[in-house]
Design an enzyme around this catalytic site. Structure first.
Site, PDB file in Angstrom:
ATOM      1  N   THR A  69      -2.580  20.556 -18.035  1.00  0.00           N
ATOM      2  CA  THR A  69      -2.761  19.813 -19.292  1.00  0.00           C
ATOM      3  C   THR A  69      -3.727  20.469 -20.281  1.00  0.00           C
ATOM      4  OG1 THR A  69      -4.113  18.270 -18.020  1.00  0.00           O
ATOM      5  CG2 THR A  69      -1.916  17.525 -18.663  1.00  0.00           C
ATOM      6  N   GLN A  89      21.116  28.181 -26.297  1.00  0.00           N
ATOM      7  CA  GLN A  89      20.275  28.418 -25.112  1.00  0.00           C
ATOM      8  C   GLN A  89      18.874  27.847 -25.347  1.00  0.00           C
ATOM      9  OE1 GLN A  89      20.587  32.720 -24.810  1.00  0.00           O
ATOM     10  NE2 GLN A  89      22.388  32.552 -23.514  1.00  0.00           N
ATOM     11  N   ILE A  91      17.799  25.438 -27.296  1.00  0.00           N
ATOM     12  CA  ILE A  91      17.660  23.978 -27.408  1.00  0.00           C
ATOM     13  C   ILE A  91      17.580  23.314 -26.039  1.00  0.00           C
ATOM     14  CG2 ILE A  91      20.114  23.315 -27.466  1.00  0.00           C
ATOM     15  CD1 ILE A  91      17.434  22.021 -29.877  1.00  0.00           C
ATOM     16  N   ARG A  92      17.933  24.063 -24.985  1.00  0.00           N
ATOM     17  CA  ARG A  92      17.835  23.494 -23.638  1.00  0.00           C
ATOM     18  C   ARG A  92      16.392  23.243 -23.226  1.00  0.00           C
ATOM     19  NH1 ARG A  92      22.167  23.968 -20.478  1.00  0.00           N
ATOM     20  NH2 ARG A  92      21.050  22.342 -19.362  1.00  0.00           N
ATOM     21  N   ARG A 104      25.477  19.356 -42.368  1.00  0.00           N
ATOM     22  CA  ARG A 104      26.125  18.174 -42.969  1.00  0.00           C
ATOM     23  C   ARG A 104      25.626  18.011 -44.403  1.00  0.00           C
ATOM     24  NH1 ARG A 104      25.404  12.955 -39.637  1.00  0.00           N
ATOM     25  NH2 ARG A 104      27.220  12.345 -40.834  1.00  0.00           N
ATOM     26  N   ARG A 172      32.271  22.777 -41.419  1.00  0.00           N
ATOM     27  CA  ARG A 172      31.474  23.675 -40.556  1.00  0.00           C
ATOM     28  C   ARG A 172      32.158  23.976 -39.223  1.00  0.00           C
ATOM     29  NH1 ARG A 172      26.586  19.959 -38.125  1.00  0.00           N
ATOM     30  NH2 ARG A 172      27.816  18.107 -37.764  1.00  0.00           N
ATOM     31  N   HIS A 194       6.215  28.404 -20.212  1.00  0.00           N
ATOM     32  CA  HIS A 194       7.407  28.138 -19.387  1.00  0.00           C
ATOM     33  C   HIS A 194       8.647  28.761 -20.051  1.00  0.00           C
ATOM     34  CE1 HIS A 194      10.004  26.122 -16.580  1.00  0.00           C
ATOM     35  NE2 HIS A 194      10.657  25.522 -17.555  1.00  0.00           N
ATOM     36  N   ARG A 199      12.608  33.181 -20.650  1.00  0.00           N
ATOM     37  CA  ARG A 199      13.362  33.899 -21.687  1.00  0.00           C
ATOM     38  C   ARG A 199      12.876  35.315 -21.953  1.00  0.00           C
ATOM     39  NH1 ARG A 199      18.029  31.105 -21.519  1.00  0.00           N
ATOM     40  NH2 ARG A 199      17.642  28.877 -21.754  1.00  0.00           N
TER      41      ARG A 199
HETATM   42  C1  LIG Z   1      18.772  33.045 -17.159  1.00  0.00           C
HETATM   43  C2  LIG Z   1      19.186  31.625 -17.438  1.00  0.00           C
HETATM   44  C3  LIG Z   1      20.489  31.216 -17.191  1.00  0.00           C
HETATM   45  C4  LIG Z   1      20.887  29.901 -17.468  1.00  0.00           C
HETATM   46  N1  LIG Z   1      22.184  29.538 -17.247  1.00  0.00           N
HETATM   47  C5  LIG Z   1      22.588  28.281 -17.535  1.00  0.00           C
HETATM   48  C6  LIG Z   1      23.944  27.865 -17.322  1.00  0.00           C
HETATM   49  O1  LIG Z   1      24.776  28.640 -16.889  1.00  0.00           O
HETATM   50  N2  LIG Z   1      24.288  26.592 -17.654  1.00  0.00           N
HETATM   51  C7  LIG Z   1      23.382  25.696 -18.134  1.00  0.00           C
HETATM   52  O2  LIG Z   1      23.751  24.547 -18.393  1.00  0.00           O
HETATM   53  N3  LIG Z   1      22.096  26.041 -18.319  1.00  0.00           N
HETATM   54  C8  LIG Z   1      21.669  27.310 -18.050  1.00  0.00           C
HETATM   55  N4  LIG Z   1      20.373  27.655 -18.255  1.00  0.00           N
HETATM   56  C9  LIG Z   1      19.427  26.679 -18.821  1.00  0.00           C
HETATM   57  C10 LIG Z   1      18.474  26.145 -17.730  1.00  0.00           C
HETATM   58  O3  LIG Z   1      19.192  25.474 -16.711  1.00  0.00           O
HETATM   59  C11 LIG Z   1      17.440  25.196 -18.361  1.00  0.00           C
HETATM   60  O4  LIG Z   1      18.117  24.106 -18.929  1.00  0.00           O
HETATM   61  C12 LIG Z   1      16.621  25.867 -19.445  1.00  0.00           C
HETATM   62  O5  LIG Z   1      16.130  27.102 -18.994  1.00  0.00           O
HETATM   63  C13 LIG Z   1      15.450  24.953 -19.828  1.00  0.00           C
HETATM   64  O6  LIG Z   1      14.544  24.951 -18.763  1.00  0.00           O
HETATM   65  P1  LIG Z   1      13.703  23.661 -18.394  1.00  0.00           P
HETATM   66  O7  LIG Z   1      14.582  22.496 -18.144  1.00  0.00           O
HETATM   67  O8  LIG Z   1      12.779  24.055 -17.266  1.00  0.00           O
HETATM   68  O9  LIG Z   1      12.819  23.478 -19.732  1.00  0.00           O
HETATM   69  P2  LIG Z   1      12.381  22.130 -20.461  1.00  0.00           P
HETATM   70  O10 LIG Z   1      13.566  21.305 -20.815  1.00  0.00           O
HETATM   71  O11 LIG Z   1      11.457  22.540 -21.569  1.00  0.00           O
HETATM   72  O12 LIG Z   1      11.598  21.347 -19.371  1.00  0.00           O
HETATM   73  C14 LIG Z   1      10.342  21.850 -18.858  1.00  0.00           C
HETATM   74  C15 LIG Z   1      10.101  21.188 -17.518  1.00  0.00           C
HETATM   75  O13 LIG Z   1       9.976  19.773 -17.721  1.00  0.00           O
HETATM   76  C16 LIG Z   1      10.587  19.087 -16.630  1.00  0.00           C
HETATM   77  N5  LIG Z   1      11.701  18.269 -17.171  1.00  0.00           N
HETATM   78  C17 LIG Z   1      12.157  18.238 -18.448  1.00  0.00           C
HETATM   79  N6  LIG Z   1      13.131  17.350 -18.573  1.00  0.00           N
HETATM   80  C18 LIG Z   1      13.329  16.797 -17.350  1.00  0.00           C
HETATM   81  C19 LIG Z   1      14.209  15.841 -16.820  1.00  0.00           C
HETATM   82  N7  LIG Z   1      15.122  15.228 -17.565  1.00  0.00           N
HETATM   83  N8  LIG Z   1      14.128  15.543 -15.524  1.00  0.00           N
HETATM   84  C20 LIG Z   1      13.217  16.155 -14.725  1.00  0.00           C
HETATM   85  N9  LIG Z   1      12.353  17.080 -15.155  1.00  0.00           N
HETATM   86  C21 LIG Z   1      12.398  17.400 -16.452  1.00  0.00           C
HETATM   87  C22 LIG Z   1      11.082  20.141 -15.664  1.00  0.00           C
HETATM   88  O14 LIG Z   1      10.067  20.385 -14.722  1.00  0.00           O
HETATM   89  C23 LIG Z   1      11.268  21.350 -16.540  1.00  0.00           C
HETATM   90  O15 LIG Z   1      11.192  22.585 -15.838  1.00  0.00           O
HETATM   91  C24 LIG Z   1      19.945  28.969 -17.989  1.00  0.00           C
HETATM   92  C25 LIG Z   1      18.631  29.377 -18.215  1.00  0.00           C
HETATM   93  C26 LIG Z   1      18.240  30.678 -17.961  1.00  0.00           C
HETATM   94  C27 LIG Z   1      16.818  31.098 -18.240  1.00  0.00           C
END
Ligand SMILES: Cc1cc2nc3c(=O)[nH]c(=O)nc-3n(C[C@H](O)[C@H](O)[C@H](O)COP(=O)(O)OP(=O)(O)OC[C@H]3O[C@@H](n4cnc5c(N)ncnc54)[C@H](O)[C@@H]3O)c2cc1C
Length: 295
Positions: A69, A89, A91-92, A104, A172, A194, A199
Site C-alpha cells: 500500500t 490488451q 484495458i485488461r 460516438r 466506426r 504490476h 508488459r
Molecule cells: C503475455 C500475456 C498474454 C495474455 N494473453 C491473454 C489471452 O490470451 N486472453 C486473455 O483474455 N487475456 C490475456 N492476457 C491478459 C491477462 O490475463 C490479464 O487480464 C492482464 O494481464 C491484466 O492483468 P491483471 O488482471 O493482473 O491486472 P489488473 O486487472 O490491473 O489487476 C491487478 C490485480 O488485481 C487483482 N484483481 C483485479 N481484478 C480482480 C478480480 N475481478 N478478481 C480477483 N482479483 C482481481 C488481481 O490480483 C490482479 O493481478 C494476457 C496478458 C499477458 C501479459
C-alpha cells in the site's frame, strides 16, 4: 507537511514521447514520489524506523516483503495515443482508471499502424502468442501494402458513411484495429509496477512493450528508489517453484541441469521421447541461462 515535488518530473509534464507511427505517452500529472512511500510506511512502523532503516532500506524492505500500500500513495496520470489492438490488451489492467476518446462523439482521425518490416515475422514455434523467425521480403512487403490499402479503403468507407449521415457510433464499425485511439490513464505506482512486470516481459506483444518502456522511464524519474527496488526484486529477480528448488538442490549436489530436472520431475521430453519446446523443465533451463548471463 509539504507536497513532494520531483524537479525532473515537473519538466517532464506535457512532453510527448513518441511510440510507434502515431502513438505517444505524455505524463499529464503525478502525485507523490519516494518520500510519499516512506511517509506512508512510517505511519505504520512509527518513529523508531528512521533509526534502524534509511529511506532506501525501508523502500527495499517494503518491496521485498510485498507491503504494497505505501507504493499506492504515488499516482500518475498519462495521456496515451495507441492503436486499438494495443488498447485491447492495455484495458485488461483493471486496477487503473481510463477515460477514452469517444468515436460516438468525435470523428476518428485517419491514423493507423503499419509495423516496420523487421516486426513482421513468422508465427513463433515456441510461443503460440508470439512472432519468431524473419519472413521473406516479398511476404513482408505484401503484408504491409495490404494493411495500408485495407486501412485506407476502410477510412474512405468510414468518411463516406459519415457524409451519408450514418451515426458516428455506427460508422466506426468500419475501422480496423490498426486505427488509433487515445485515453487518459491514471494508475498508482504499485499497479504500474504490476503492469510493467507483465508488459515489459518478452512474452508481451512488442507494440505494448514499447509503450511500457516509456511508462517505465517516467516511473523511474518520479520514484527512482522504488523503481530500483522493483527492478532488483521483480523485473530482474527470478521466482522459483518448489520443483525448481529441488532442481537447484540437485545442481548444488553436482548433477547436470538435465539430471536435476529429472530428479525434480520437471519434464524435458515428451512421451514419444522428443524434446519439449515449452513447459516447466524448459522454463527452468531458461531461468538457469538468465542466472548465468550478466544483467
Ligand atoms: C503475455 C500475456 C498474454 C495474455 N494473453 C491473454 C489471452 O490470451 N486472453 C486473455 O483474455 N487475456 C490475456 N492476457 C491478459 C491477462 O490475463 C490479464 O487480464 C492482464 O494481464 C491484466 O492483468 P491483471 O488482471 O493482473 O491486472 P489488473 O486487472 O490491473 O489487476 C491487478 C490485480 O488485481 C487483482 N484483481 C483485479 N481484478 C480482480 C478480480 N475481478 N478478481 C480477483 N482479483 C482481481 C488481481 O490480483 C490482479 O493481478 C494476457 C496478458 C499477458 C501479459
Amino acid at each position: 507537511m509539504t507536497r513532494p515535488v520531483v524537479p525532473e518530473a515537473e519538466r517532464e509534464i506535457g512532453v510527448k514521447h513518441p511510440v510507434l507511427r502515431h502513438g505517444y505517452v505524455v505524463l499529464v500529472d503525478y502525485m507523490g514520489n519516494d518520500a510519499a512511500i516512506v511517509q506512508a510506511a512510517r505511519v505504520s512502523y512509527g518513529k523508531g524506523t528512521r533509526a534502524v532503516r534509511d529511506d532506501r532500506g525501508l523502500i527495499r524492505y517494503l518491496m521485498r516483503h510485498r507491503h504494497t500500500t505505501p507504493f499506492e500513495m504515488v499516482e500518475f496520470k498519462f495521456l496515451v495515443r495507441l492503436p486499438i489492438f494495443v488498447a485491447r490488451q492495455w484495458i485488461r489492467h483493471r486496477m487503473s482508471s481510463t477515460n477514452e476518446f469517444s468515436q460516438r462523439y468525435s470523428v476518428a482521425p485517419d491514423e493507423f499502424e503499419v509495423p516496420p518490416p523487421e516486426e513482421i515475422r513468422h508465427q513463433s514455434t515456441r510461443n503460440r502468442q508470439g512472432r519468431g523467425e524473419p519472413l521473406a521480403a516479398e511476404v513482408v512487403d505484401r503484408f504491409r501494402s495490404d494493411l495500408d490499402r485495407i486501412s485506407k479503403d476502410a477510412y474512405a468507407s468510414y468518411s463516406r458513411a459519415l457524409e451519408d449521415g450514418v451515426a458516428r457510433e455506427t460508422a466506426r464499425l468500419l475501422l480496423p484495429v490498426a486505427y488509433y485511439t487515445q485515453w487518459y490513464w491514471k494508475i498508482d505506482l504499485w499497479n504500474l509496477f504490476h503492469f510493467l512486470s507483465l508488459r515489459l516481459d518478452p512474452h508481451a506483444q512488442e507494440e505494448i512493450r514499447l509503450y511500457a518502456a516509456e511508462l517505465a522511464k517516467i516511473a523511474r524519474l518520479v520514484s527512482p528508489i522504488a523503481y530500483e527496488a522493483f527492478e532488483d526484486f521483480s523485473l530482474s529477480g527470478i521466482y522459483l517453484s518448489r520443483g525448481e528448488r529441488v532442481a537447484i538442490r540437485a545442481l548444488l549436489e553436482g548433477k547436470t541441469p538435465e539430471a536435476a530436472c529429472e530428479v525434480a520431475g520437471l519434464p524435458l521430453t515428451r512421451e514419444d521421447g522428443k524434446p519439449m519446446t515449452s513447459g516447466e523443465g524448459v522454463e527452468f533451463l531458461e531461468k538457469l541461462t538468465r542466472i548465468r548471463s550478466p544483467d
